[in-house]
Scaffold this motif. Sequence first.
Motif, mmCIF file in Angstrom:
data_model
loop_
_atom_site.group_PDB
_atom_site.id
_atom_site.type_symbol
_atom_site.label_atom_id
_atom_site.label_comp_id
_atom_site.label_asym_id
_atom_site.label_seq_id
_atom_site.Cartn_x
_atom_site.Cartn_y
_atom_site.Cartn_z
ATOM 1 N N GLU B 340 1.126 -1.231 0.118
ATOM 2 C CA GLU B 340 0.171 0.003 0.187
ATOM 3 C C GLU B 340 0.768 1.387 0.106
ATOM 4 O OE1 GLU B 340 -3.502 1.554 2.791
ATOM 5 O OE2 GLU B 340 -3.503 -0.835 2.510
ATOM 6 N N GLY B 341 0.336 2.097 -0.775
ATOM 7 C CA GLY B 341 0.927 3.654 -0.624
ATOM 8 C C GLY B 341 2.198 3.528 -1.421
ATOM 9 N N SER B 342 2.294 2.661 -2.870
ATOM 10 C CA SER B 342 3.369 2.954 -3.441
ATOM 11 C C SER B 342 3.364 3.743 -4.762
ATOM 12 C CB SER B 342 3.591 1.458 -4.027
ATOM 13 O OG SER B 342 4.139 0.574 -3.248
ATOM 14 N N ALA B 343 4.373 4.288 -4.895
ATOM 15 C CA ALA B 343 4.535 5.392 -6.066
ATOM 16 C C ALA B 343 5.439 4.717 -7.032
ATOM 17 C CB ALA B 343 4.785 6.479 -5.646
ATOM 18 N N ALA B 344 5.271 5.004 -8.480
ATOM 19 C CA ALA B 344 6.209 4.293 -9.505
ATOM 20 C C ALA B 344 6.704 5.657 -10.231
ATOM 21 C CB ALA B 344 5.352 3.537 -10.170
ATOM 22 N N ILE B 345 7.869 5.418 -10.671
ATOM 23 C CA ILE B 345 8.511 6.124 -11.584
ATOM 24 C C ILE B 345 8.919 5.150 -12.933
ATOM 25 C CG2 ILE B 345 10.313 7.572 -12.323
ATOM 26 C CD1 ILE B 345 10.806 8.094 -9.288
ATOM 27 N N THR B 360 8.518 3.266 -5.411
ATOM 28 C CA THR B 360 9.158 3.881 -4.087
ATOM 29 C C THR B 360 7.851 3.837 -3.130
ATOM 30 O OG1 THR B 360 8.249 6.142 -4.748
ATOM 31 C CG2 THR B 360 10.490 5.362 -5.500
ATOM 32 N N ASP B 361 8.227 4.542 -1.935
ATOM 33 C CA ASP B 361 7.045 4.801 -1.118
ATOM 34 C C ASP B 361 6.412 5.913 -1.480
ATOM 35 O OD1 ASP B 361 8.817 6.780 -0.312
ATOM 36 O OD2 ASP B 361 9.264 6.189 1.626
ATOM 37 N N SER B 362 5.204 6.511 -0.782
ATOM 38 C CA SER B 362 4.456 7.444 -1.455
ATOM 39 C C SER B 362 5.349 8.786 -1.425
ATOM 40 C CB SER B 362 3.249 7.674 -0.537
ATOM 41 O OG SER B 362 3.542 7.907 0.943
ATOM 42 N N GLU B 363 6.299 9.044 -0.431
ATOM 43 C CA GLU B 363 7.139 10.125 -0.435
ATOM 44 C C GLU B 363 8.342 10.271 -1.488
ATOM 45 O OE1 GLU B 363 8.131 10.822 3.619
ATOM 46 O OE2 GLU B 363 6.102 10.883 4.181
ATOM 47 N N GLY B 364 8.526 9.152 -2.108
ATOM 48 C CA GLY B 364 9.550 8.884 -2.904
ATOM 49 C C GLY B 364 10.855 8.833 -2.157
ATOM 50 N N LYS B 365 10.970 8.270 -0.940
ATOM 51 C CA LYS B 365 12.276 8.473 -0.318
ATOM 52 C C LYS B 365 12.932 7.027 -0.134
ATOM 53 C CE LYS B 365 13.004 12.221 2.312
ATOM 54 N NZ LYS B 365 12.372 13.248 1.337
ATOM 55 N N LYS B 366 12.059 5.924 -0.407
ATOM 56 C CA LYS B 366 12.694 4.760 -0.166
ATOM 57 C C LYS B 366 12.324 3.945 -1.251
ATOM 58 C CE LYS B 366 13.975 5.237 4.515
ATOM 59 N NZ LYS B 366 15.350 5.051 4.763
ATOM 60 N N LEU B 367 13.201 3.182 -1.693
ATOM 61 C CA LEU B 367 13.111 2.180 -2.872
ATOM 62 C C LEU B 367 12.380 0.716 -2.355
ATOM 63 C CD1 LEU B 367 13.561 2.058 -6.002
ATOM 64 C CD2 LEU B 367 15.506 0.609 -5.617
ATOM 65 N N ARG B 368 11.269 0.518 -3.079
ATOM 66 C CA ARG B 368 10.664 -0.835 -2.583
ATOM 67 C C ARG B 368 10.866 -1.774 -3.615
ATOM 68 N NH1 ARG B 368 4.585 1.066 -0.233
ATOM 69 N NH2 ARG B 368 5.619 2.242 1.705
ATOM 70 N N GLY B 369 11.113 -1.662 -4.933
ATOM 71 C CA GLY B 369 11.296 -2.587 -5.910
ATOM 72 C C GLY B 369 11.714 -1.678 -6.983
ATOM 73 N N ALA B 370 11.769 -2.478 -8.064
ATOM 74 C CA ALA B 370 12.406 -2.036 -9.398
ATOM 75 C C ALA B 370 12.257 -3.342 -10.481
ATOM 76 C CB ALA B 370 13.484 -1.633 -9.504
ATOM 77 N N LEU B 399 18.211 8.241 -11.189
ATOM 78 C CA LEU B 399 18.705 6.880 -11.087
ATOM 79 C C LEU B 399 18.609 6.094 -12.355
ATOM 80 C CD1 LEU B 399 18.144 5.978 -7.268
ATOM 81 C CD2 LEU B 399 20.515 6.557 -8.312
ATOM 82 N N ILE B 400 17.337 6.244 -12.989
ATOM 83 C CA ILE B 400 17.052 5.203 -14.242
ATOM 84 C C ILE B 400 16.957 6.108 -15.521
ATOM 85 C CG2 ILE B 400 15.849 3.500 -12.939
ATOM 86 C CD1 ILE B 400 13.271 4.756 -13.866
#
Lengths: 117, 842
Positions: B340-345, B360-370, B399-400
């Motif tokens: 929950e609360g994931s955001a994507a780039i 990332t998390d909703s704030e774009g602070k931590k990387l949850r996956g790629a 980063l990408i």
Amino acid sequence: MSEVAITRTEWLQVCKRSDLVADSGVCALVGDRQIALFFLPEQEPQLFAIDNWDPIAKAGVIGRGLVAEIDGEVTVASPLYKQHYRLTDGQCLEEEAIQLAVYPVAFDGDDVLIQVD
Amino acid sequence: MVKQKIVVIGNGMVGHHFLEQLANRPERELFDVLVFCAEPRPAYDRVHLSEYFGGRTADDLAMGKVEQYREWGYDLRLNDAAVSIDRENKIVTSASGASEPYDHLVLATGSYPFVPPIPGHEHSKCFVYRTLEDLDKIQAAANDGKVGVVVGGGLLGLEAANALKQLGLEAHVVEFAPGLMSVQLDEGGSKLLREKIEELGVTVHTSTATELIEEVDGGRLRMNFKGEKSLDTDLIVFSAGIRPEDSLAKSAGIELGERGGIVIDNNCRTSDKNIFAIGECALFNNFIFGLVAPGYTMARTAVSLLCGEAAEFNGADMSTKLKLLGVEVGSIGDAHGRKEGSAAITFVDEQTGVYKRMITDSEGKKLRGAVLVGDTSDYDTLLQYHLNDMDLPEHPEQLILPALDGAAPTLGADALPDTATICSCHNVSKGDIVGAVQGGCCSVGEVKDCTKAATGCGGCAALLKNVVDTELAALGVEVNNDLCPHFPYTRQEIFHMVQVEEIKTFDELLEKHGTGKGCEICKPTAASIFASLWNEHIHEKPHVGLQDTNDTFMANMQKNGTYSVVPRIAGGEITPDKLIVLGEVAKKYDLYTKITGGQRIDLFGARLEELPEIWRELTDAGFETGHAYGKSLRTVKSCVGSTWCRFGVQDSVGMALTVENRYKGLRSPHKIKMAVSGCTRECAEAQSKDIGVIATENGWNLYVCGNGGMRPRHADLFATDLDDVTLIKYIDRVLMFYVRTADKLQRTSVWLENLEGGLDYLREVVIEDKLGICDELERQMTNVVGTYQCEWKTAINDPEMLKRFRQFVNTDDKDEKIVFVEERQQRRPATEEEIVKIAEPA
């Protein structure tokens, strides 16, 4: 060496200047002794005479080694197992207990003279 | 002391890792170890199974070797499956009837392929993809087929499709789910992967359920899909997932999960505390880890506990990076953004076929996956952010995104915590590497030897170098790549200076860029560079004093100070007349004669003063120098090829002659060997050479950077199906690029391993001309080829050069200290004892 007064009785002529190879070594036979002669025209002294027998490799090959400067000292690297022998006094840099004989050697005109006891 | 007994059931990759880890510990002595292996051979690399069809043999894939296990003192029982466990009496019984007691039992039984229960799945042309025996069966069936279908579009299924393609079949993938690799990839990544794979000629059928497999006319199979579609094929491979091999544990009453798998705690112990389970058979937190790295971690945990150390397995990261059918794919953490609360780039480049997505998390602070498809160069950096829960930079999208000024921003080693895993193959953390550097390791190579980091898949090599360099700099150690005390430059830098300033002599080089008088390192290196660039005779005045003894006398010095002589026998082809000349010369000078590994004839025991006479006779008969003494091209080995061989598909001898005559005399950082094989049977052993050429129906396959010797390395396949002209062009470029950029005395294998970007980069330089230097490389090679001379022919006609070939400058006497004795009708150097004996009066 040039300081020494040369008299033909103490010195033995082994070969001519043209027999030498600049920046490299050749070998001469004096009695039953093999002696390597190195001719470094750009240095002082220009001539070195050292035993040709490599006591580690057990073969007469020192005259065919490569001249190498190690920490400011002129040496020859034995072609078989690459130990360095100091041209000034024959000391092996890798094995303290091993030292080759060296001989006084000088030019007299085009002659190369050597002193062997 | 009574030893405890460990019985290991199963010898797959994880079982092998357990045994290898244990073998390297001092506590190894406390145990007797017995291994039951159901397969006929010890552990092999299943991750690279599809390479079996790409030319790698069972031997290449082997991890455990019978001799190795013997050396480790393990009792290995091949072809003998364990069939029951008596837990009460602690005894394992095997299929052959052996009954073995244990103190500790390790279950490493692995998994088996899941075959969906589709009617007709037991047909003889339906296979699974798990063991080498499976592959042999698939290969046999493929021989008289045209089409092959893989059921399953996951990671393993795509590997299997690659295998079918390599067997020359028209390959199809049938997947029940709507996308490929649906576990690891999101929809966008999966879609791009599909496009790329279809471009490569594999047909993909997604959202397709097979209802029936039936035999139709001519013994072919028809797959009937839901919705009235069908597909005819010659064989089917099921690769629809794995199931834990838990039947033995089940019958022994060990606790299993609801849907199978041997339940383990975080000590990797099963419900019976004397029994461990590791790898794909084990169920931890209701999860089966179907990757090799977590299995290895379990193996290490079990070893540590057996050795009396505390250790825990706490699950594992399932991030993965791999190449499927040549397409780069990477998946990190929560690839689907399910939390929950994931955001994507997301970054998509349809033109080059690249898809990258960060979760990332909703704030774009931590990387949850790629998810990365088509380009995984950012994988290492992203993985570190994810594993170490680090704060992302202010603009995480950078980063990408492709960096506009070239290099993408890489994660500085400084930023990583000490616990960050750098090498996941060998579980080496940043802290371990820092410790190694502080403990005295001064180079990446030393750190590799000491920690094993980057010696597995090698994927972390760039990051490792970054960490090592940063740490060295922090310690105030200057990273020293100097050639020697006389030149504060690398060989590559010196090469460029010589080239750009057109320096022709050592004195000039020393005066401009060096100090002192030179030594046995810089002199031959300079001589080699002069020869590579200007190709003057190595005995020209200014070069004489620079050469090692072998180059000086153009022969190989042997242990007693005599020399061996190797004339060139290009491609190993020699006329009877020339063979007679060699025999006559050898007889005349009493030379010990031996056939070399490179299809030449070596004549030993020539005295210094005999060399010119010997060579006069050899050159008169048309022989040329073989450069056996030089850091240069030695020999091009060949098989007899299509001219005589009923299997040959190209004229390998003709090509070997072309290649050898082109590159003979080329001076390089180290010796170079080549070979040409006339067909895929590879009788010339081209894959063990610096340059290997193997004939195909359509031309030539080029292999690069292999070698035998102390640390053998198989050559890498560089390009396929080349015509003659392109083949030579590529070899020109690869060789010259190597000659230019390699370190002193660096063989092509080590050079390639140290080349940042590795084989792919070499392809970019040589095939795509990324650096725009291909013309220049070719021009340089043309110059070397055009200025070739047989050094011996020149030497014997030059009295000044011949002067050097005198034993003594003041007499024609021979060196009396050289003594030979006879053995097997030839002479050889006398041993010390023999010399003493000979000298004693009789």
